[in-house]
Scaffold this motif. Structure first.
Motif, PDB file in Angstrom:
ATOM      1  N   GLU A 149      -4.208   5.161   0.734  1.00 34.58           N
ATOM      2  CA  GLU A 149      -4.228   3.719   0.948  1.00 34.58           C
ATOM      3  C   GLU A 149      -5.650   3.190   0.761  1.00 34.58           C
ATOM      4  OE1 GLU A 149      -1.566   2.043   1.276  1.00 34.58           O
ATOM      5  OE2 GLU A 149      -0.136   3.661   1.608  1.00 34.58           O
ATOM      6  N   LYS A 150      -5.820   1.910   0.992  1.00 35.23           N
ATOM      7  CA  LYS A 150      -7.098   1.248   0.753  1.00 35.23           C
ATOM      8  C   LYS A 150      -8.255   1.907   1.503  1.00 35.23           C
ATOM      9  CE  LYS A 150      -9.256  -3.312   0.775  1.00 35.23           C
ATOM     10  NZ  LYS A 150      -9.072  -4.758   1.100  1.00 35.23           N
ATOM     11  N   GLY A 151      -8.004   2.396   2.700  1.00 34.12           N
ATOM     12  CA  GLY A 151      -9.067   2.984   3.512  1.00 34.12           C
ATOM     13  C   GLY A 151      -9.486   4.367   3.065  1.00 34.12           C
ATOM     14  N   GLY A 152      -8.753   4.956   2.165  1.00 30.29           N
ATOM     15  CA  GLY A 152      -9.083   6.296   1.682  1.00 30.29           C
ATOM     16  C   GLY A 152      -8.714   7.389   2.666  1.00 30.29           C
ATOM     17  N   LEU A 153      -9.210   8.583   2.420  1.00 28.83           N
ATOM     18  CA  LEU A 153      -8.916   9.722   3.291  1.00 28.83           C
ATOM     19  C   LEU A 153      -9.652   9.583   4.614  1.00 28.83           C
ATOM     20  CD1 LEU A 153      -9.216  12.706   0.773  1.00 28.83           C
ATOM     21  CD2 LEU A 153      -7.099  11.739   1.689  1.00 28.83           C
TER      22      LEU A 153
END
Length: 424
Positions: A149-153
């Motif tokens: 998602e947008k926030g990454g890992l």
């Protein structure tokens, strides 16, 4: 594919120097794309897997050059691109691009890896780790598509259900730039993992616990290579030459060895009655003629390596009485048995308990055989050196995938061996 021609009957003597660890190298090259600067590796083995990994790098506009054991990788202009499926399918370790691309871009699309067919080697633990860090994983035919998602890992606490070198490394590669702390429990402890963590930490990663069963990774935003990374010696190559020299040597010095990485293997050679002379970074194997039968059970490191159960098999043929091998890692790693039996070996596989029984064999005779995978090919190569007459090993590319400059090294030890192109 190439063929290896071995004219047996030439006892080995002299010196051989072990190259860099294949199992480190095939993970370090994908790991290099995580760097924000060019990277240089020293003591890189000259094996087919390295050249196939360079083809994969090229597909992503990652420039690389390789000569005299030095590999330069420049990922500064990397682009996301479809990876060449032929190269991906040629070696199983290509799956490290899953973790590396996920760590670099937050997404990855990789064809299911190929490599040696030695029984089931699922990637479910890799996928479990990626999902725990916030990735979504989709199987699309023969491809794995991983997105975030947008926030990454993000960091996560991950317990591996089985001790897996591949899953441990892939989780590290994905987590090294993730947000927060990732903890891997029941992690593999292999020296190659320590080697990869050393490379990453020298670039600014924050990884603790490599070599133990709990590894902690605090994500960082940048990785910058400041020094050349020297790859550790290949303990599997070293074990192969130790077995070869024990079986058919008149005195062989094996150089560039870390004996501590081979303790379980060395203990079995000593148990067989081989009077090894162990030094800080070399091992001398004297001429030996009388051997005891032994029992071997492969285990995760620091136990007896599954990759060495096949190379030690020709040596066991010379023992008085039976020897038993049980491979708890890959029970179906048996491709060498039928081929060695064509040469006159007396080896049986007990399907009931998964044991390989190796009985004393007075003589091996050259034959036409095939290398089904890397370590099976190594086993057949040793048997060919011991045999009377000429042995022809087809599918010899499998040997070249795992053994650095193998023809030159064997020739220097007095072997009569060559590679020819199989045009059929």
């Amino acid at each position: 594919m190439n063929k290896m021609i071995i004219r047996g009957g030439h006892r080995l003597s002299g010196d051989v120097t072990i190259g860099g660890a294949k199992n480190s190298t095939v993970a370090l090259i994908p790991a290099a794309i995580l760097a924000d600067t060019p990277v240089q590796f020293d003591m890189v083995p000259n094996i087919l897997d390295v050249h196939n990994l360079m083809l994969i790098l090229e597909s992503m506009n990652v420039k690389s050059d390789f000569a005299d054991g030095i590999l330069n990788v420049d990922p500064t202009n990397i682009v996301e691109n479809a990876l060449p499926s032929k190269a991906i399918k040629s070696l199983r370790a290509s799956y490290y691009f899953m973790g590396a691309l996920l760590g670099k871009f937050g997404r990855a699309k990789v064809t299911f890896p190929g490599g040696d067919n030695i029984g089931p080697r699922p990637i479910d633990q890799h996928i479990k780790a990626f999902k725990a860090m916030g990735a979504k994983v989709i199987n699309d035919g023969d491809k794995v598509i991983i997105n975030t998602e947008k926030g990454g890992l993000h960091g996560a606490s991950i317990f591996l259900d089985v001790v897996s070198v591949g899953a441990t490394i892939n989780t590290i590669l994905a987590a090294v730039k993730a947000n927060g702390e990732t903890i891997i429990r029941n992690a593999a402890k292999e020296p190659e993992i320590i080697d990869i963590v050393t490379f990453l930490n020298n670039m600014g990663a924050k990884i603790r616990g490599a070599g133990t069963d709990v590894i902690r990774i605090e994500g960082v935003s940048k990785l910058e290579a400041k020094n050349t990374h020297i790859i550790i010696p290949d303990r599997i190559e070293a074990g192969t030459y130790l077995a070869m020299a024990s079986a058919y040597g008149n005195g062989v010095n094996v150089h560039n060895v870390i004996p501590e990485h081979l303790e379980s293997f060395i203990s079995k050679l000593l148990e067989m009655g081989i009077d090894l002379k162990i030094h800080e970074d070399s091992i001398y194997v004297p001429e030996s003629h009388h051997f005891n039968g032994i029992e071997i059970k492969t285990m995760p490191y620091p136990g007896f390596a599954t990759d060495l159960q096949q190379p030690i098999t020709p040596l066991l043929l010379k023992a008085n009485g039976d020897s038993t091998i049980i491979d708890t890692i890959y029970p179906k790693r048996t491709k060498h048995i039928s081929e060695l039996n064509k040469m006159g070996a007396n080896i049986r596989y007990n399907d009931g308990n998964g044991s390989i029984i190796v009985s004393h064999t007075d003589k091996l005779t050259g034959s036409n055989i095939s290398a089904g995978e890397i370590r099976a090919g190594a086993s057949e190569m040793i048997a060919g050196l011991m045999a009377e007459g000429t042995t022809v090993i087809s599918n010899a590319d499998n040997i070249l995938r795992g053994y650095d400059n193998i023809i030159d090294k064997l020739t220097d030890l007095n072997a009569d061996v060559e590679i020819i192109n199989d045009e059929k």
